[in-house]
Scaffold this motif. Structure first.
Motif, PDB file in Angstrom:
ATOM      1  N   GLU A  65     124.827   5.054  73.674  1.00 48.49           N
ATOM      2  CA  GLU A  65     124.752   5.162  75.153  1.00 48.49           C
ATOM      3  C   GLU A  65     124.261   6.789  75.288  1.00 48.49           C
ATOM      4  OE1 GLU A  65     124.333   2.971  77.645  1.00 48.49           O
ATOM      5  OE2 GLU A  65     124.091   1.736  75.939  1.00 48.49           O
ATOM      6  N   ALA A  66     124.752   7.525  74.654  1.00 46.34           N
ATOM      7  CA  ALA A  66     124.403   9.062  74.846  1.00 46.34           C
ATOM      8  C   ALA A  66     123.177   9.418  74.257  1.00 46.34           C
ATOM      9  CB  ALA A  66     125.396   9.850  74.190  1.00 46.34           C
ATOM     10  N   ARG A  67     122.898   8.644  73.242  1.00 45.15           N
ATOM     11  CA  ARG A  67     121.306   8.752  72.747  1.00 45.15           C
ATOM     12  C   ARG A  67     120.397   8.208  73.653  1.00 45.15           C
ATOM     13  NH1 ARG A  67     122.393   7.383  67.693  1.00 45.15           N
ATOM     14  NH2 ARG A  67     122.571   9.350  67.000  1.00 45.15           N
ATOM     15  N   ARG A  68     120.701   6.963  74.125  1.00 48.49           N
ATOM     16  CA  ARG A  68     119.524   6.324  75.251  1.00 48.49           C
ATOM     17  C   ARG A  68     119.277   7.538  76.286  1.00 48.49           C
ATOM     18  NH1 ARG A  68     119.824   0.848  77.754  1.00 48.49           N
ATOM     19  NH2 ARG A  68     121.690   0.539  76.633  1.00 48.49           N
ATOM     20  N   LEU A  69     120.492   8.259  76.990  1.00 48.66           N
ATOM     21  CA  LEU A  69     120.306   9.079  77.829  1.00 48.66           C
ATOM     22  C   LEU A  69     119.796  10.254  77.451  1.00 48.66           C
ATOM     23  CD1 LEU A  69     121.252   9.694  80.818  1.00 48.66           C
ATOM     24  CD2 LEU A  69     123.354  10.827  79.840  1.00 48.66           C
ATOM     25  N   ALA A  70     120.192  10.824  76.278  1.00 45.68           N
ATOM     26  CA  ALA A  70     119.115  12.010  75.794  1.00 45.68           C
ATOM     27  C   ALA A  70     117.932  11.612  75.741  1.00 45.68           C
ATOM     28  CB  ALA A  70     119.774  12.437  74.318  1.00 45.68           C
ATOM     29  N   MET A  71     117.533  10.620  74.902  1.00 44.88           N
ATOM     30  CA  MET A  71     116.090  10.177  74.809  1.00 44.88           C
ATOM     31  C   MET A  71     115.258  10.109  76.395  1.00 44.88           C
ATOM     32  SD  MET A  71     115.305  10.190  71.667  1.00 44.88           S
ATOM     33  CE  MET A  71     116.581  11.698  71.735  1.00 44.88           C
ATOM     34  N   MET A  72     115.688   9.833  77.479  1.00 42.78           N
ATOM     35  CA  MET A  72     115.112   9.939  78.829  1.00 42.78           C
ATOM     36  C   MET A  72     114.920  11.133  79.121  1.00 42.78           C
ATOM     37  SD  MET A  72     116.959   8.870  82.272  1.00 42.78           S
ATOM     38  CE  MET A  72     117.648  10.611  82.429  1.00 42.78           C
ATOM     39  N   PHE A  73     115.804  12.151  78.923  1.00 41.53           N
ATOM     40  CA  PHE A  73     115.678  13.299  79.455  1.00 41.53           C
ATOM     41  C   PHE A  73     114.778  14.066  78.390  1.00 41.53           C
ATOM     42  CE2 PHE A  73     120.123  13.174  81.012  1.00 41.53           C
ATOM     43  CZ  PHE A  73     119.728  13.559  82.427  1.00 41.53           C
ATOM     44  N   LYS A  74     114.534  13.852  77.249  1.00 43.88           N
ATOM     45  CA  LYS A  74     113.574  14.482  76.462  1.00 43.88           C
ATOM     46  C   LYS A  74     112.378  13.767  76.776  1.00 43.88           C
ATOM     47  CE  LYS A  74     111.989  13.789  71.469  1.00 43.88           C
ATOM     48  NZ  LYS A  74     111.555  15.384  71.321  1.00 43.88           N
ATOM     49  N   ALA A  75     112.057  12.343  77.114  1.00 45.52           N
ATOM     50  CA  ALA A  75     110.760  11.865  77.545  1.00 45.52           C
ATOM     51  C   ALA A  75     110.310  12.701  79.170  1.00 45.52           C
ATOM     52  CB  ALA A  75     110.995  10.448  78.045  1.00 45.52           C
ATOM     53  N   LEU A  76     111.193  12.731  79.942  1.00 47.42           N
ATOM     54  CA  LEU A  76     110.970  13.485  81.103  1.00 47.42           C
ATOM     55  C   LEU A  76     110.547  14.877  80.844  1.00 47.42           C
ATOM     56  CD1 LEU A  76     113.530  12.029  83.312  1.00 47.42           C
ATOM     57  CD2 LEU A  76     111.149  11.474  83.654  1.00 47.42           C
ATOM     58  N   ASN A  77     111.400  15.601  79.827  1.00 43.86           N
ATOM     59  CA  ASN A  77     110.954  17.177  79.820  1.00 43.86           C
ATOM     60  C   ASN A  77     109.700  17.359  79.158  1.00 43.86           C
ATOM     61  OD1 ASN A  77     112.048  19.819  79.615  1.00 43.86           O
ATOM     62  ND2 ASN A  77     111.996  19.589  77.310  1.00 43.86           N
ATOM     63  N   GLU A  78     109.054  16.232  78.241  1.00 46.92           N
ATOM     64  CA  GLU A  78     107.989  16.360  77.400  1.00 46.92           C
ATOM     65  C   GLU A  78     106.700  15.788  78.181  1.00 46.92           C
ATOM     66  OE1 GLU A  78     108.593  15.069  73.454  1.00 46.92           O
ATOM     67  OE2 GLU A  78     110.298  16.879  73.291  1.00 46.92           O
TER      68      GLU A  78
END
Length: 258
Positions: free
Chosen positions: A84-97
């Motif tokens: 679940e933490a990785r799911r959240l991290a990938m969301m922030f990465k997608a928005l950041n990039e």
């Protein structure tokens, strides 16, 4: 169609990405996390889109993690928490990039993950009545998954103070540490965001995308290793006696107040 977001694109190519769980103060559920990740991909590849405004419906911008999502983490195994933490991290990465300008429009409350969302925006306009907080330590947790983006935004000095104390702060302080770019009266928020949008869409879209990538390349990199490290640190914090006691007490207060 997304269930937790509203997405529209106007004739100028300005997309409005609105968190739409207003009855939950736009707290992030697993569904919202997935839908934000998908929206970032779709809007980032849509050639019509010149800029994206990220906002929240209702009384708040984003109150952090959804209560039921947190309850599931409380009861989950370590492997499930890491997933679940990785799911959240990938969301922030997608928005950041995102290769398009991302402009935050912030009102009401912005807590925890809401500050993470603010930190991946290219600029943020906030209502002077907005309230902010990174209150995870008061539950025995740490603001791990969002931390690379928050530290990149406000620096380690301000992050130390806010991460460790968990205190609330106002829009004036958010501006002083660089979390938001400007603050306006609540009634002026939408007009101020529109003025900011006009500045961004005056730029060449391809040059703007390259400029965003340039800034990321010159800043301290948020590598896969860093992301995996903060994911593990979050899982570690969930397993402490402090977190178990703090989260149990939090849920008990929620039941008492319901």
């Amino acid at each position: 169609m997304p269930e937790t977001l509203m997405i529209s694109i106007d004739e100028r190519g300005v997309a409005r990405l609105t968190l739409a769980r207003k009855d939950k103060h736009n707290a992030m559920s697993a569904e919202m996390i997935d839908e934000l990740t998908e929206a970032a991909s779709a809007l980032g590849s849509d050639k019509r889109v010149r800029a994206i405004v990220l906002a929240g419906a209702g009384k708040s911008f984003c109150a952090g993690g959804d209560l039921e999502w947190m309850r599931a983490q409380f009861q989950a195994s370590r492997a499930e928490r890491i997933a679940e933490a990785r799911r959240l991290a990938m969301m922030f990465k997608a928005l950041n990039e995102l290769p398009r300008p991302l402009i935050g429009c912030v009102h009401g409350s912005a807590f925890g993950g809401g500050i993470g969302l603010i930190s991946v925006c290219d600029t943020v306009i906030a209502s002077e009545a907005a309230r902010f907080g990174l209150t995870e330590v008061r539950l025995g947790l740490i603001p791990a998954t969002i931390s690379p983006y928050v530290v990149a935004r406000i620096g380690s000095s301000a992050a130390r103070s806010l991460f460790v104390s968990g205190r609330m702060f106002n829009a004036a302080h958010a501006k002083s540490i660089g979390l938001v770019a400007s603050i306006v009266a609540p009634a002026d928020l939408d007009r101020a965001v529109d003025r900011e949008v006009d500045e961004f869409i005056a730029a060449s879209p391809q040059a703007a995308a390259r400029a965003k990538a340039l800034v990321r390349s010159l800043a301290s990199p948020i590598t896969d290793e860093i992301v995996e490290s903060v994911i593990s640190q979050l899982a570690d914090s969930w397993e402490t006696d402090e977190a178990q006691a703090g989260i149990s007490a939090f849920f008990e207060r929620q039941r008492s107040n319901s």
